[in-house]
Design a protein around this motif. Structure first.
Motif, PDB file in Angstrom:
ATOM      1  N   MET A 159       0.786  -1.441  -0.391  1.00  9.56           N
ATOM      2  CA  MET A 159       0.056  -0.401  -0.107  1.00  9.56           C
ATOM      3  C   MET A 159       1.031   1.301   0.538  1.00  9.56           C
ATOM      4  SD  MET A 159      -3.120   0.793  -0.078  1.00  9.56           S
ATOM      5  CE  MET A 159      -4.224   2.458   0.983  1.00  9.56           C
ATOM      6  N   VAL A 160       0.943   2.352  -1.264  1.00 11.04           N
ATOM      7  CA  VAL A 160       1.360   3.158  -0.911  1.00 11.04           C
ATOM      8  C   VAL A 160       1.091   4.392   0.167  1.00 11.04           C
ATOM      9  CG1 VAL A 160       2.318   5.055  -2.782  1.00 11.04           C
ATOM     10  CG2 VAL A 160       2.121   3.036  -3.396  1.00 11.04           C
ATOM     11  N   ASP A 161       1.342   5.373   0.838  1.00 13.10           N
ATOM     12  CA  ASP A 161       1.202   6.070   1.738  1.00 13.10           C
ATOM     13  C   ASP A 161       1.741   7.515   1.395  1.00 13.10           C
ATOM     14  OD1 ASP A 161       0.970   7.800   4.146  1.00 13.10           O
ATOM     15  OD2 ASP A 161       0.914   6.780   5.397  1.00 13.10           O
ATOM     16  N   ILE A 162       0.393   8.383   0.662  1.00  9.50           N
ATOM     17  CA  ILE A 162       1.053   9.209  -0.544  1.00  9.50           C
ATOM     18  C   ILE A 162       1.647  10.337   0.657  1.00  9.50           C
ATOM     19  CG2 ILE A 162       0.065  10.692  -1.796  1.00  9.50           C
ATOM     20  CD1 ILE A 162       0.857   8.688  -3.498  1.00  9.50           C
ATOM     21  N   SER A 163       0.597  10.639   1.346  1.00  7.27           N
ATOM     22  CA  SER A 163       1.147  11.612   2.595  1.00  7.27           C
ATOM     23  C   SER A 163       1.729  11.563   3.548  1.00  7.27           C
ATOM     24  CB  SER A 163      -0.454  11.841   3.432  1.00  7.27           C
ATOM     25  OG  SER A 163      -0.086  10.564   4.667  1.00  7.27           O
ATOM     26  N   GLN A 164       2.438  10.536   3.690  1.00  5.95           N
ATOM     27  CA  GLN A 164       4.351  10.189   3.679  1.00  5.95           C
ATOM     28  C   GLN A 164       5.343  10.242   2.904  1.00  5.95           C
ATOM     29  OE1 GLN A 164       4.867   9.457   7.584  1.00  5.95           O
ATOM     30  NE2 GLN A 164       6.314  10.509   6.736  1.00  5.95           N
ATOM     31  N   ILE A 165       5.041   9.840   1.942  1.00  6.70           N
ATOM     32  CA  ILE A 165       5.840  10.228   0.970  1.00  6.70           C
ATOM     33  C   ILE A 165       6.281  11.623   0.235  1.00  6.70           C
ATOM     34  CG2 ILE A 165       6.685   9.965  -1.708  1.00  6.70           C
ATOM     35  CD1 ILE A 165       4.835   7.006  -1.704  1.00  6.70           C
ATOM     36  N   VAL A 166       4.983  11.746   0.201  1.00  6.72           N
ATOM     37  CA  VAL A 166       4.833  13.826   0.111  1.00  6.72           C
ATOM     38  C   VAL A 166       6.010  14.171   1.537  1.00  6.72           C
ATOM     39  CG1 VAL A 166       3.423  16.022  -0.257  1.00  6.72           C
ATOM     40  CG2 VAL A 166       2.907  14.133  -1.597  1.00  6.72           C
ATOM     41  N   SER A 167       4.955  14.204   2.222  1.00  4.70           N
ATOM     42  CA  SER A 167       5.566  14.863   3.864  1.00  4.70           C
ATOM     43  C   SER A 167       7.300  14.922   3.727  1.00  4.70           C
ATOM     44  CB  SER A 167       5.112  14.130   5.569  1.00  4.70           C
ATOM     45  OG  SER A 167       5.281  15.094   5.959  1.00  4.70           O
ATOM     46  N   ASP A 168       7.506  12.924   3.112  1.00  4.90           N
ATOM     47  CA  ASP A 168       8.930  13.294   3.125  1.00  4.90           C
ATOM     48  C   ASP A 168       9.720  13.748   2.030  1.00  4.90           C
ATOM     49  OD1 ASP A 168       8.524  11.296   5.484  1.00  4.90           O
ATOM     50  OD2 ASP A 168       8.720   9.448   4.809  1.00  4.90           O
ATOM     51  N   PHE A 169       8.801  13.950   1.020  1.00  6.39           N
ATOM     52  CA  PHE A 169       9.704  14.894   0.009  1.00  6.39           C
ATOM     53  C   PHE A 169      10.111  16.055   0.262  1.00  6.39           C
ATOM     54  CE2 PHE A 169       9.637  16.891  -4.146  1.00  6.39           C
ATOM     55  CZ  PHE A 169      10.884  15.640  -3.967  1.00  6.39           C
ATOM     56  N   LEU A 170       9.453  17.070   1.262  1.00  6.88           N
ATOM     57  CA  LEU A 170       9.267  18.035   1.193  1.00  6.88           C
ATOM     58  C   LEU A 170       9.936  18.625   1.864  1.00  6.88           C
ATOM     59  CD1 LEU A 170       5.439  19.312   0.365  1.00  6.88           C
ATOM     60  CD2 LEU A 170       7.772  19.185  -1.100  1.00  6.88           C
ATOM     61  N   THR A 171      10.023  17.788   3.100  1.00  4.91           N
ATOM     62  CA  THR A 171      11.161  18.182   4.451  1.00  4.91           C
ATOM     63  C   THR A 171      11.983  17.976   4.262  1.00  4.91           C
ATOM     64  OG1 THR A 171       9.907  16.264   5.109  1.00  4.91           O
ATOM     65  CG2 THR A 171       8.909  18.047   5.869  1.00  4.91           C
ATOM     66  N   ARG A 172      13.155  17.410   2.654  1.00  6.06           N
ATOM     67  CA  ARG A 172      14.456  17.104   2.918  1.00  6.06           C
ATOM     68  C   ARG A 172      15.064  18.745   3.494  1.00  6.06           C
ATOM     69  NH1 ARG A 172      15.255  15.943  -3.030  1.00  6.06           N
ATOM     70  NH2 ARG A 172      13.917  17.667  -2.807  1.00  6.06           N
ATOM     71  N   ARG A 173      16.287  18.865   3.837  1.00  2.00           N
ATOM     72  CA  ARG A 173      17.026  19.158   3.878  1.00  2.00           C
ATOM     73  C   ARG A 173      17.534  20.333   3.117  1.00  2.00           C
ATOM     74  NH1 ARG A 173      17.778  19.719   9.298  1.00  2.00           N
ATOM     75  NH2 ARG A 173      17.007  17.913  10.673  1.00  2.00           N
ATOM     76  N   ASP A 174      17.906  19.684   1.758  1.00  2.00           N
ATOM     77  CA  ASP A 174      18.577  19.991   0.384  1.00  2.00           C
ATOM     78  C   ASP A 174      17.023  20.989  -0.320  1.00  2.00           C
ATOM     79  OD1 ASP A 174      17.466  17.319   0.084  1.00  2.00           O
ATOM     80  OD2 ASP A 174      18.996  16.397  -1.488  1.00  2.00           O
ATOM     81  N   THR A 175      16.231  21.477   0.069  1.00  2.00           N
ATOM     82  CA  THR A 175      15.284  21.518  -1.185  1.00  2.00           C
ATOM     83  C   THR A 175      15.243  23.034  -0.543  1.00  2.00           C
ATOM     84  OG1 THR A 175      13.907  21.513  -0.029  1.00  2.00           O
ATOM     85  CG2 THR A 175      14.680  19.357  -1.245  1.00  2.00           C
ATOM     86  N   PRO A 176      14.819  24.459  -1.922  1.00  2.00           N
ATOM     87  CA  PRO A 176      14.385  25.289  -1.766  1.00  2.00           C
ATOM     88  C   PRO A 176      13.470  25.727  -0.985  1.00  2.00           C
ATOM     89  CG  PRO A 176      14.534  24.466  -3.634  1.00  2.00           C
ATOM     90  CD  PRO A 176      14.244  23.480  -3.375  1.00  2.00           C
ATOM     91  N   LEU A 177      12.435  24.890  -0.287  1.00  2.00           N
ATOM     92  CA  LEU A 177      11.279  25.319   0.373  1.00  2.00           C
ATOM     93  C   LEU A 177      12.079  24.694   1.906  1.00  2.00           C
ATOM     94  CD1 LEU A 177       8.450  25.297   0.289  1.00  2.00           C
ATOM     95  CD2 LEU A 177       8.209  22.573   0.346  1.00  2.00           C
ATOM     96  N   TYR A 178      13.073  23.426   2.388  1.00  2.65           N
ATOM     97  CA  TYR A 178      13.355  23.964   3.393  1.00  2.65           C
ATOM     98  C   TYR A 178      13.904  25.154   4.019  1.00  2.65           C
ATOM     99  CZ  TYR A 178      15.180  21.950   7.757  1.00  2.65           C
ATOM    100  OH  TYR A 178      15.265  20.770   9.122  1.00  2.65           O
ATOM    101  N   ALA A 179      14.371  25.606   3.547  1.00  3.13           N
ATOM    102  CA  ALA A 179      14.892  26.679   3.578  1.00  3.13           C
ATOM    103  C   ALA A 179      13.953  28.109   3.848  1.00  3.13           C
ATOM    104  CB  ALA A 179      15.761  27.391   2.364  1.00  3.13           C
ATOM    105  N   LEU A 180      12.229  27.694   3.988  1.00  5.79           N
ATOM    106  CA  LEU A 180      11.523  28.582   3.745  1.00  5.79           C
ATOM    107  C   LEU A 180      10.729  27.898   5.453  1.00  5.79           C
ATOM    108  CD1 LEU A 180      10.395  30.246   0.590  1.00  5.79           C
ATOM    109  CD2 LEU A 180      11.902  30.877   2.704  1.00  5.79           C
TER     110      LEU A 180
END
Length: 138
Positions: free
Chosen positions: A1-22
Motif C-alpha cells: 500500500m502506498v502512503d502518499i501523504s507520508q511520501i509527500v511529507s518526507d519529500f518536502l521536508t528534505r533539508r537540501d531543497t528550496p522549500l526547506y529554507a523557508l
C-alpha cells in the motif's frame, strides 16, 4: 500500500531543497497544528483523489492540493513559499525513507487570495503526482 501523504511529507521536508529554507519541517497533511496562527511559513496539503494502485500495489497516482502560507501578512511571502514548493516538486525523482516521488505534474494554481476566516495570505496549487513505496515499506 502506498502512503502518499507520508511520501509527500518526507519529500518536502528534505533539508537540501528550496522549500526547506523557508518552512523547514512545517509541512502538514490535512490540518495545521493546533494553535498555529500564521507566525511561521508552512505548507498544508490534502490528497484530493488517489487513483487505484498499479497491479503491483507499490505505485500510484494522486491529485494533491497544497496551501502555502508565508508566516506574515504579506502576500509576497506566501508567493515565495509557493515558488519554493513548485521548484521542489518539479525537480522530482528523490528517494526518501517512505518511497519516491517519481513525477509531479503541475495542474493548476489559484490566484493569490486571503483566507476568508482569517484574512491570512495563501497561495494554493495542485499537482498530479506519481509515487512509489520504498521496498522496506512493502
Amino acid at each position: 500500500m502506498v502512503d502518499i501523504s507520508q511520501i509527500v511529507s518526507d519529500f518536502l521536508t528534505r533539508r537540501d531543497t528550496p522549500l526547506y529554507a523557508l518552512v523547514a519541517e512545517r509541512v502538514y497533511y490535512d490540518s495545521a497544528p493546533r494553535g498555529w496562527r500564521n507566525s511561521n511559513a508552512m505548507v498544508l496539503f490534502d490528497i484530493i483523489n488517489e487513483e487505484p494502485p498499479t497491479p503491483t500495489a507499490n505505485a500510484t497516482w494522486a491529485y494533491v492540493i497544497f496551501y502555502c502560507y508565508g508566516g506574515t501578512d504579506r502576500q509576497s511571502d506566501a508567493d515565495a513559499v509557493y515558488r519554493a514548493l513548485s521548484d521542489t516538486l518539479l525537480e522530482g525523482g528523490a528517494k526518501v525513507a517512505s518511497g519516491e516521488l517519481k513525477q509531479a505534474n503541475f495542474k493548476g494554481i489559484n490566484a493569490a487570495a486571503k483566507e476568508p476566516e482569517t484574512g491570512w495570505p495563501v497561495m494554493s496549487v495542485s499537482f498530479r503526482m506519481f509515487c512509489t513505496v520504498a521496498d522496506s515499506h512493502v
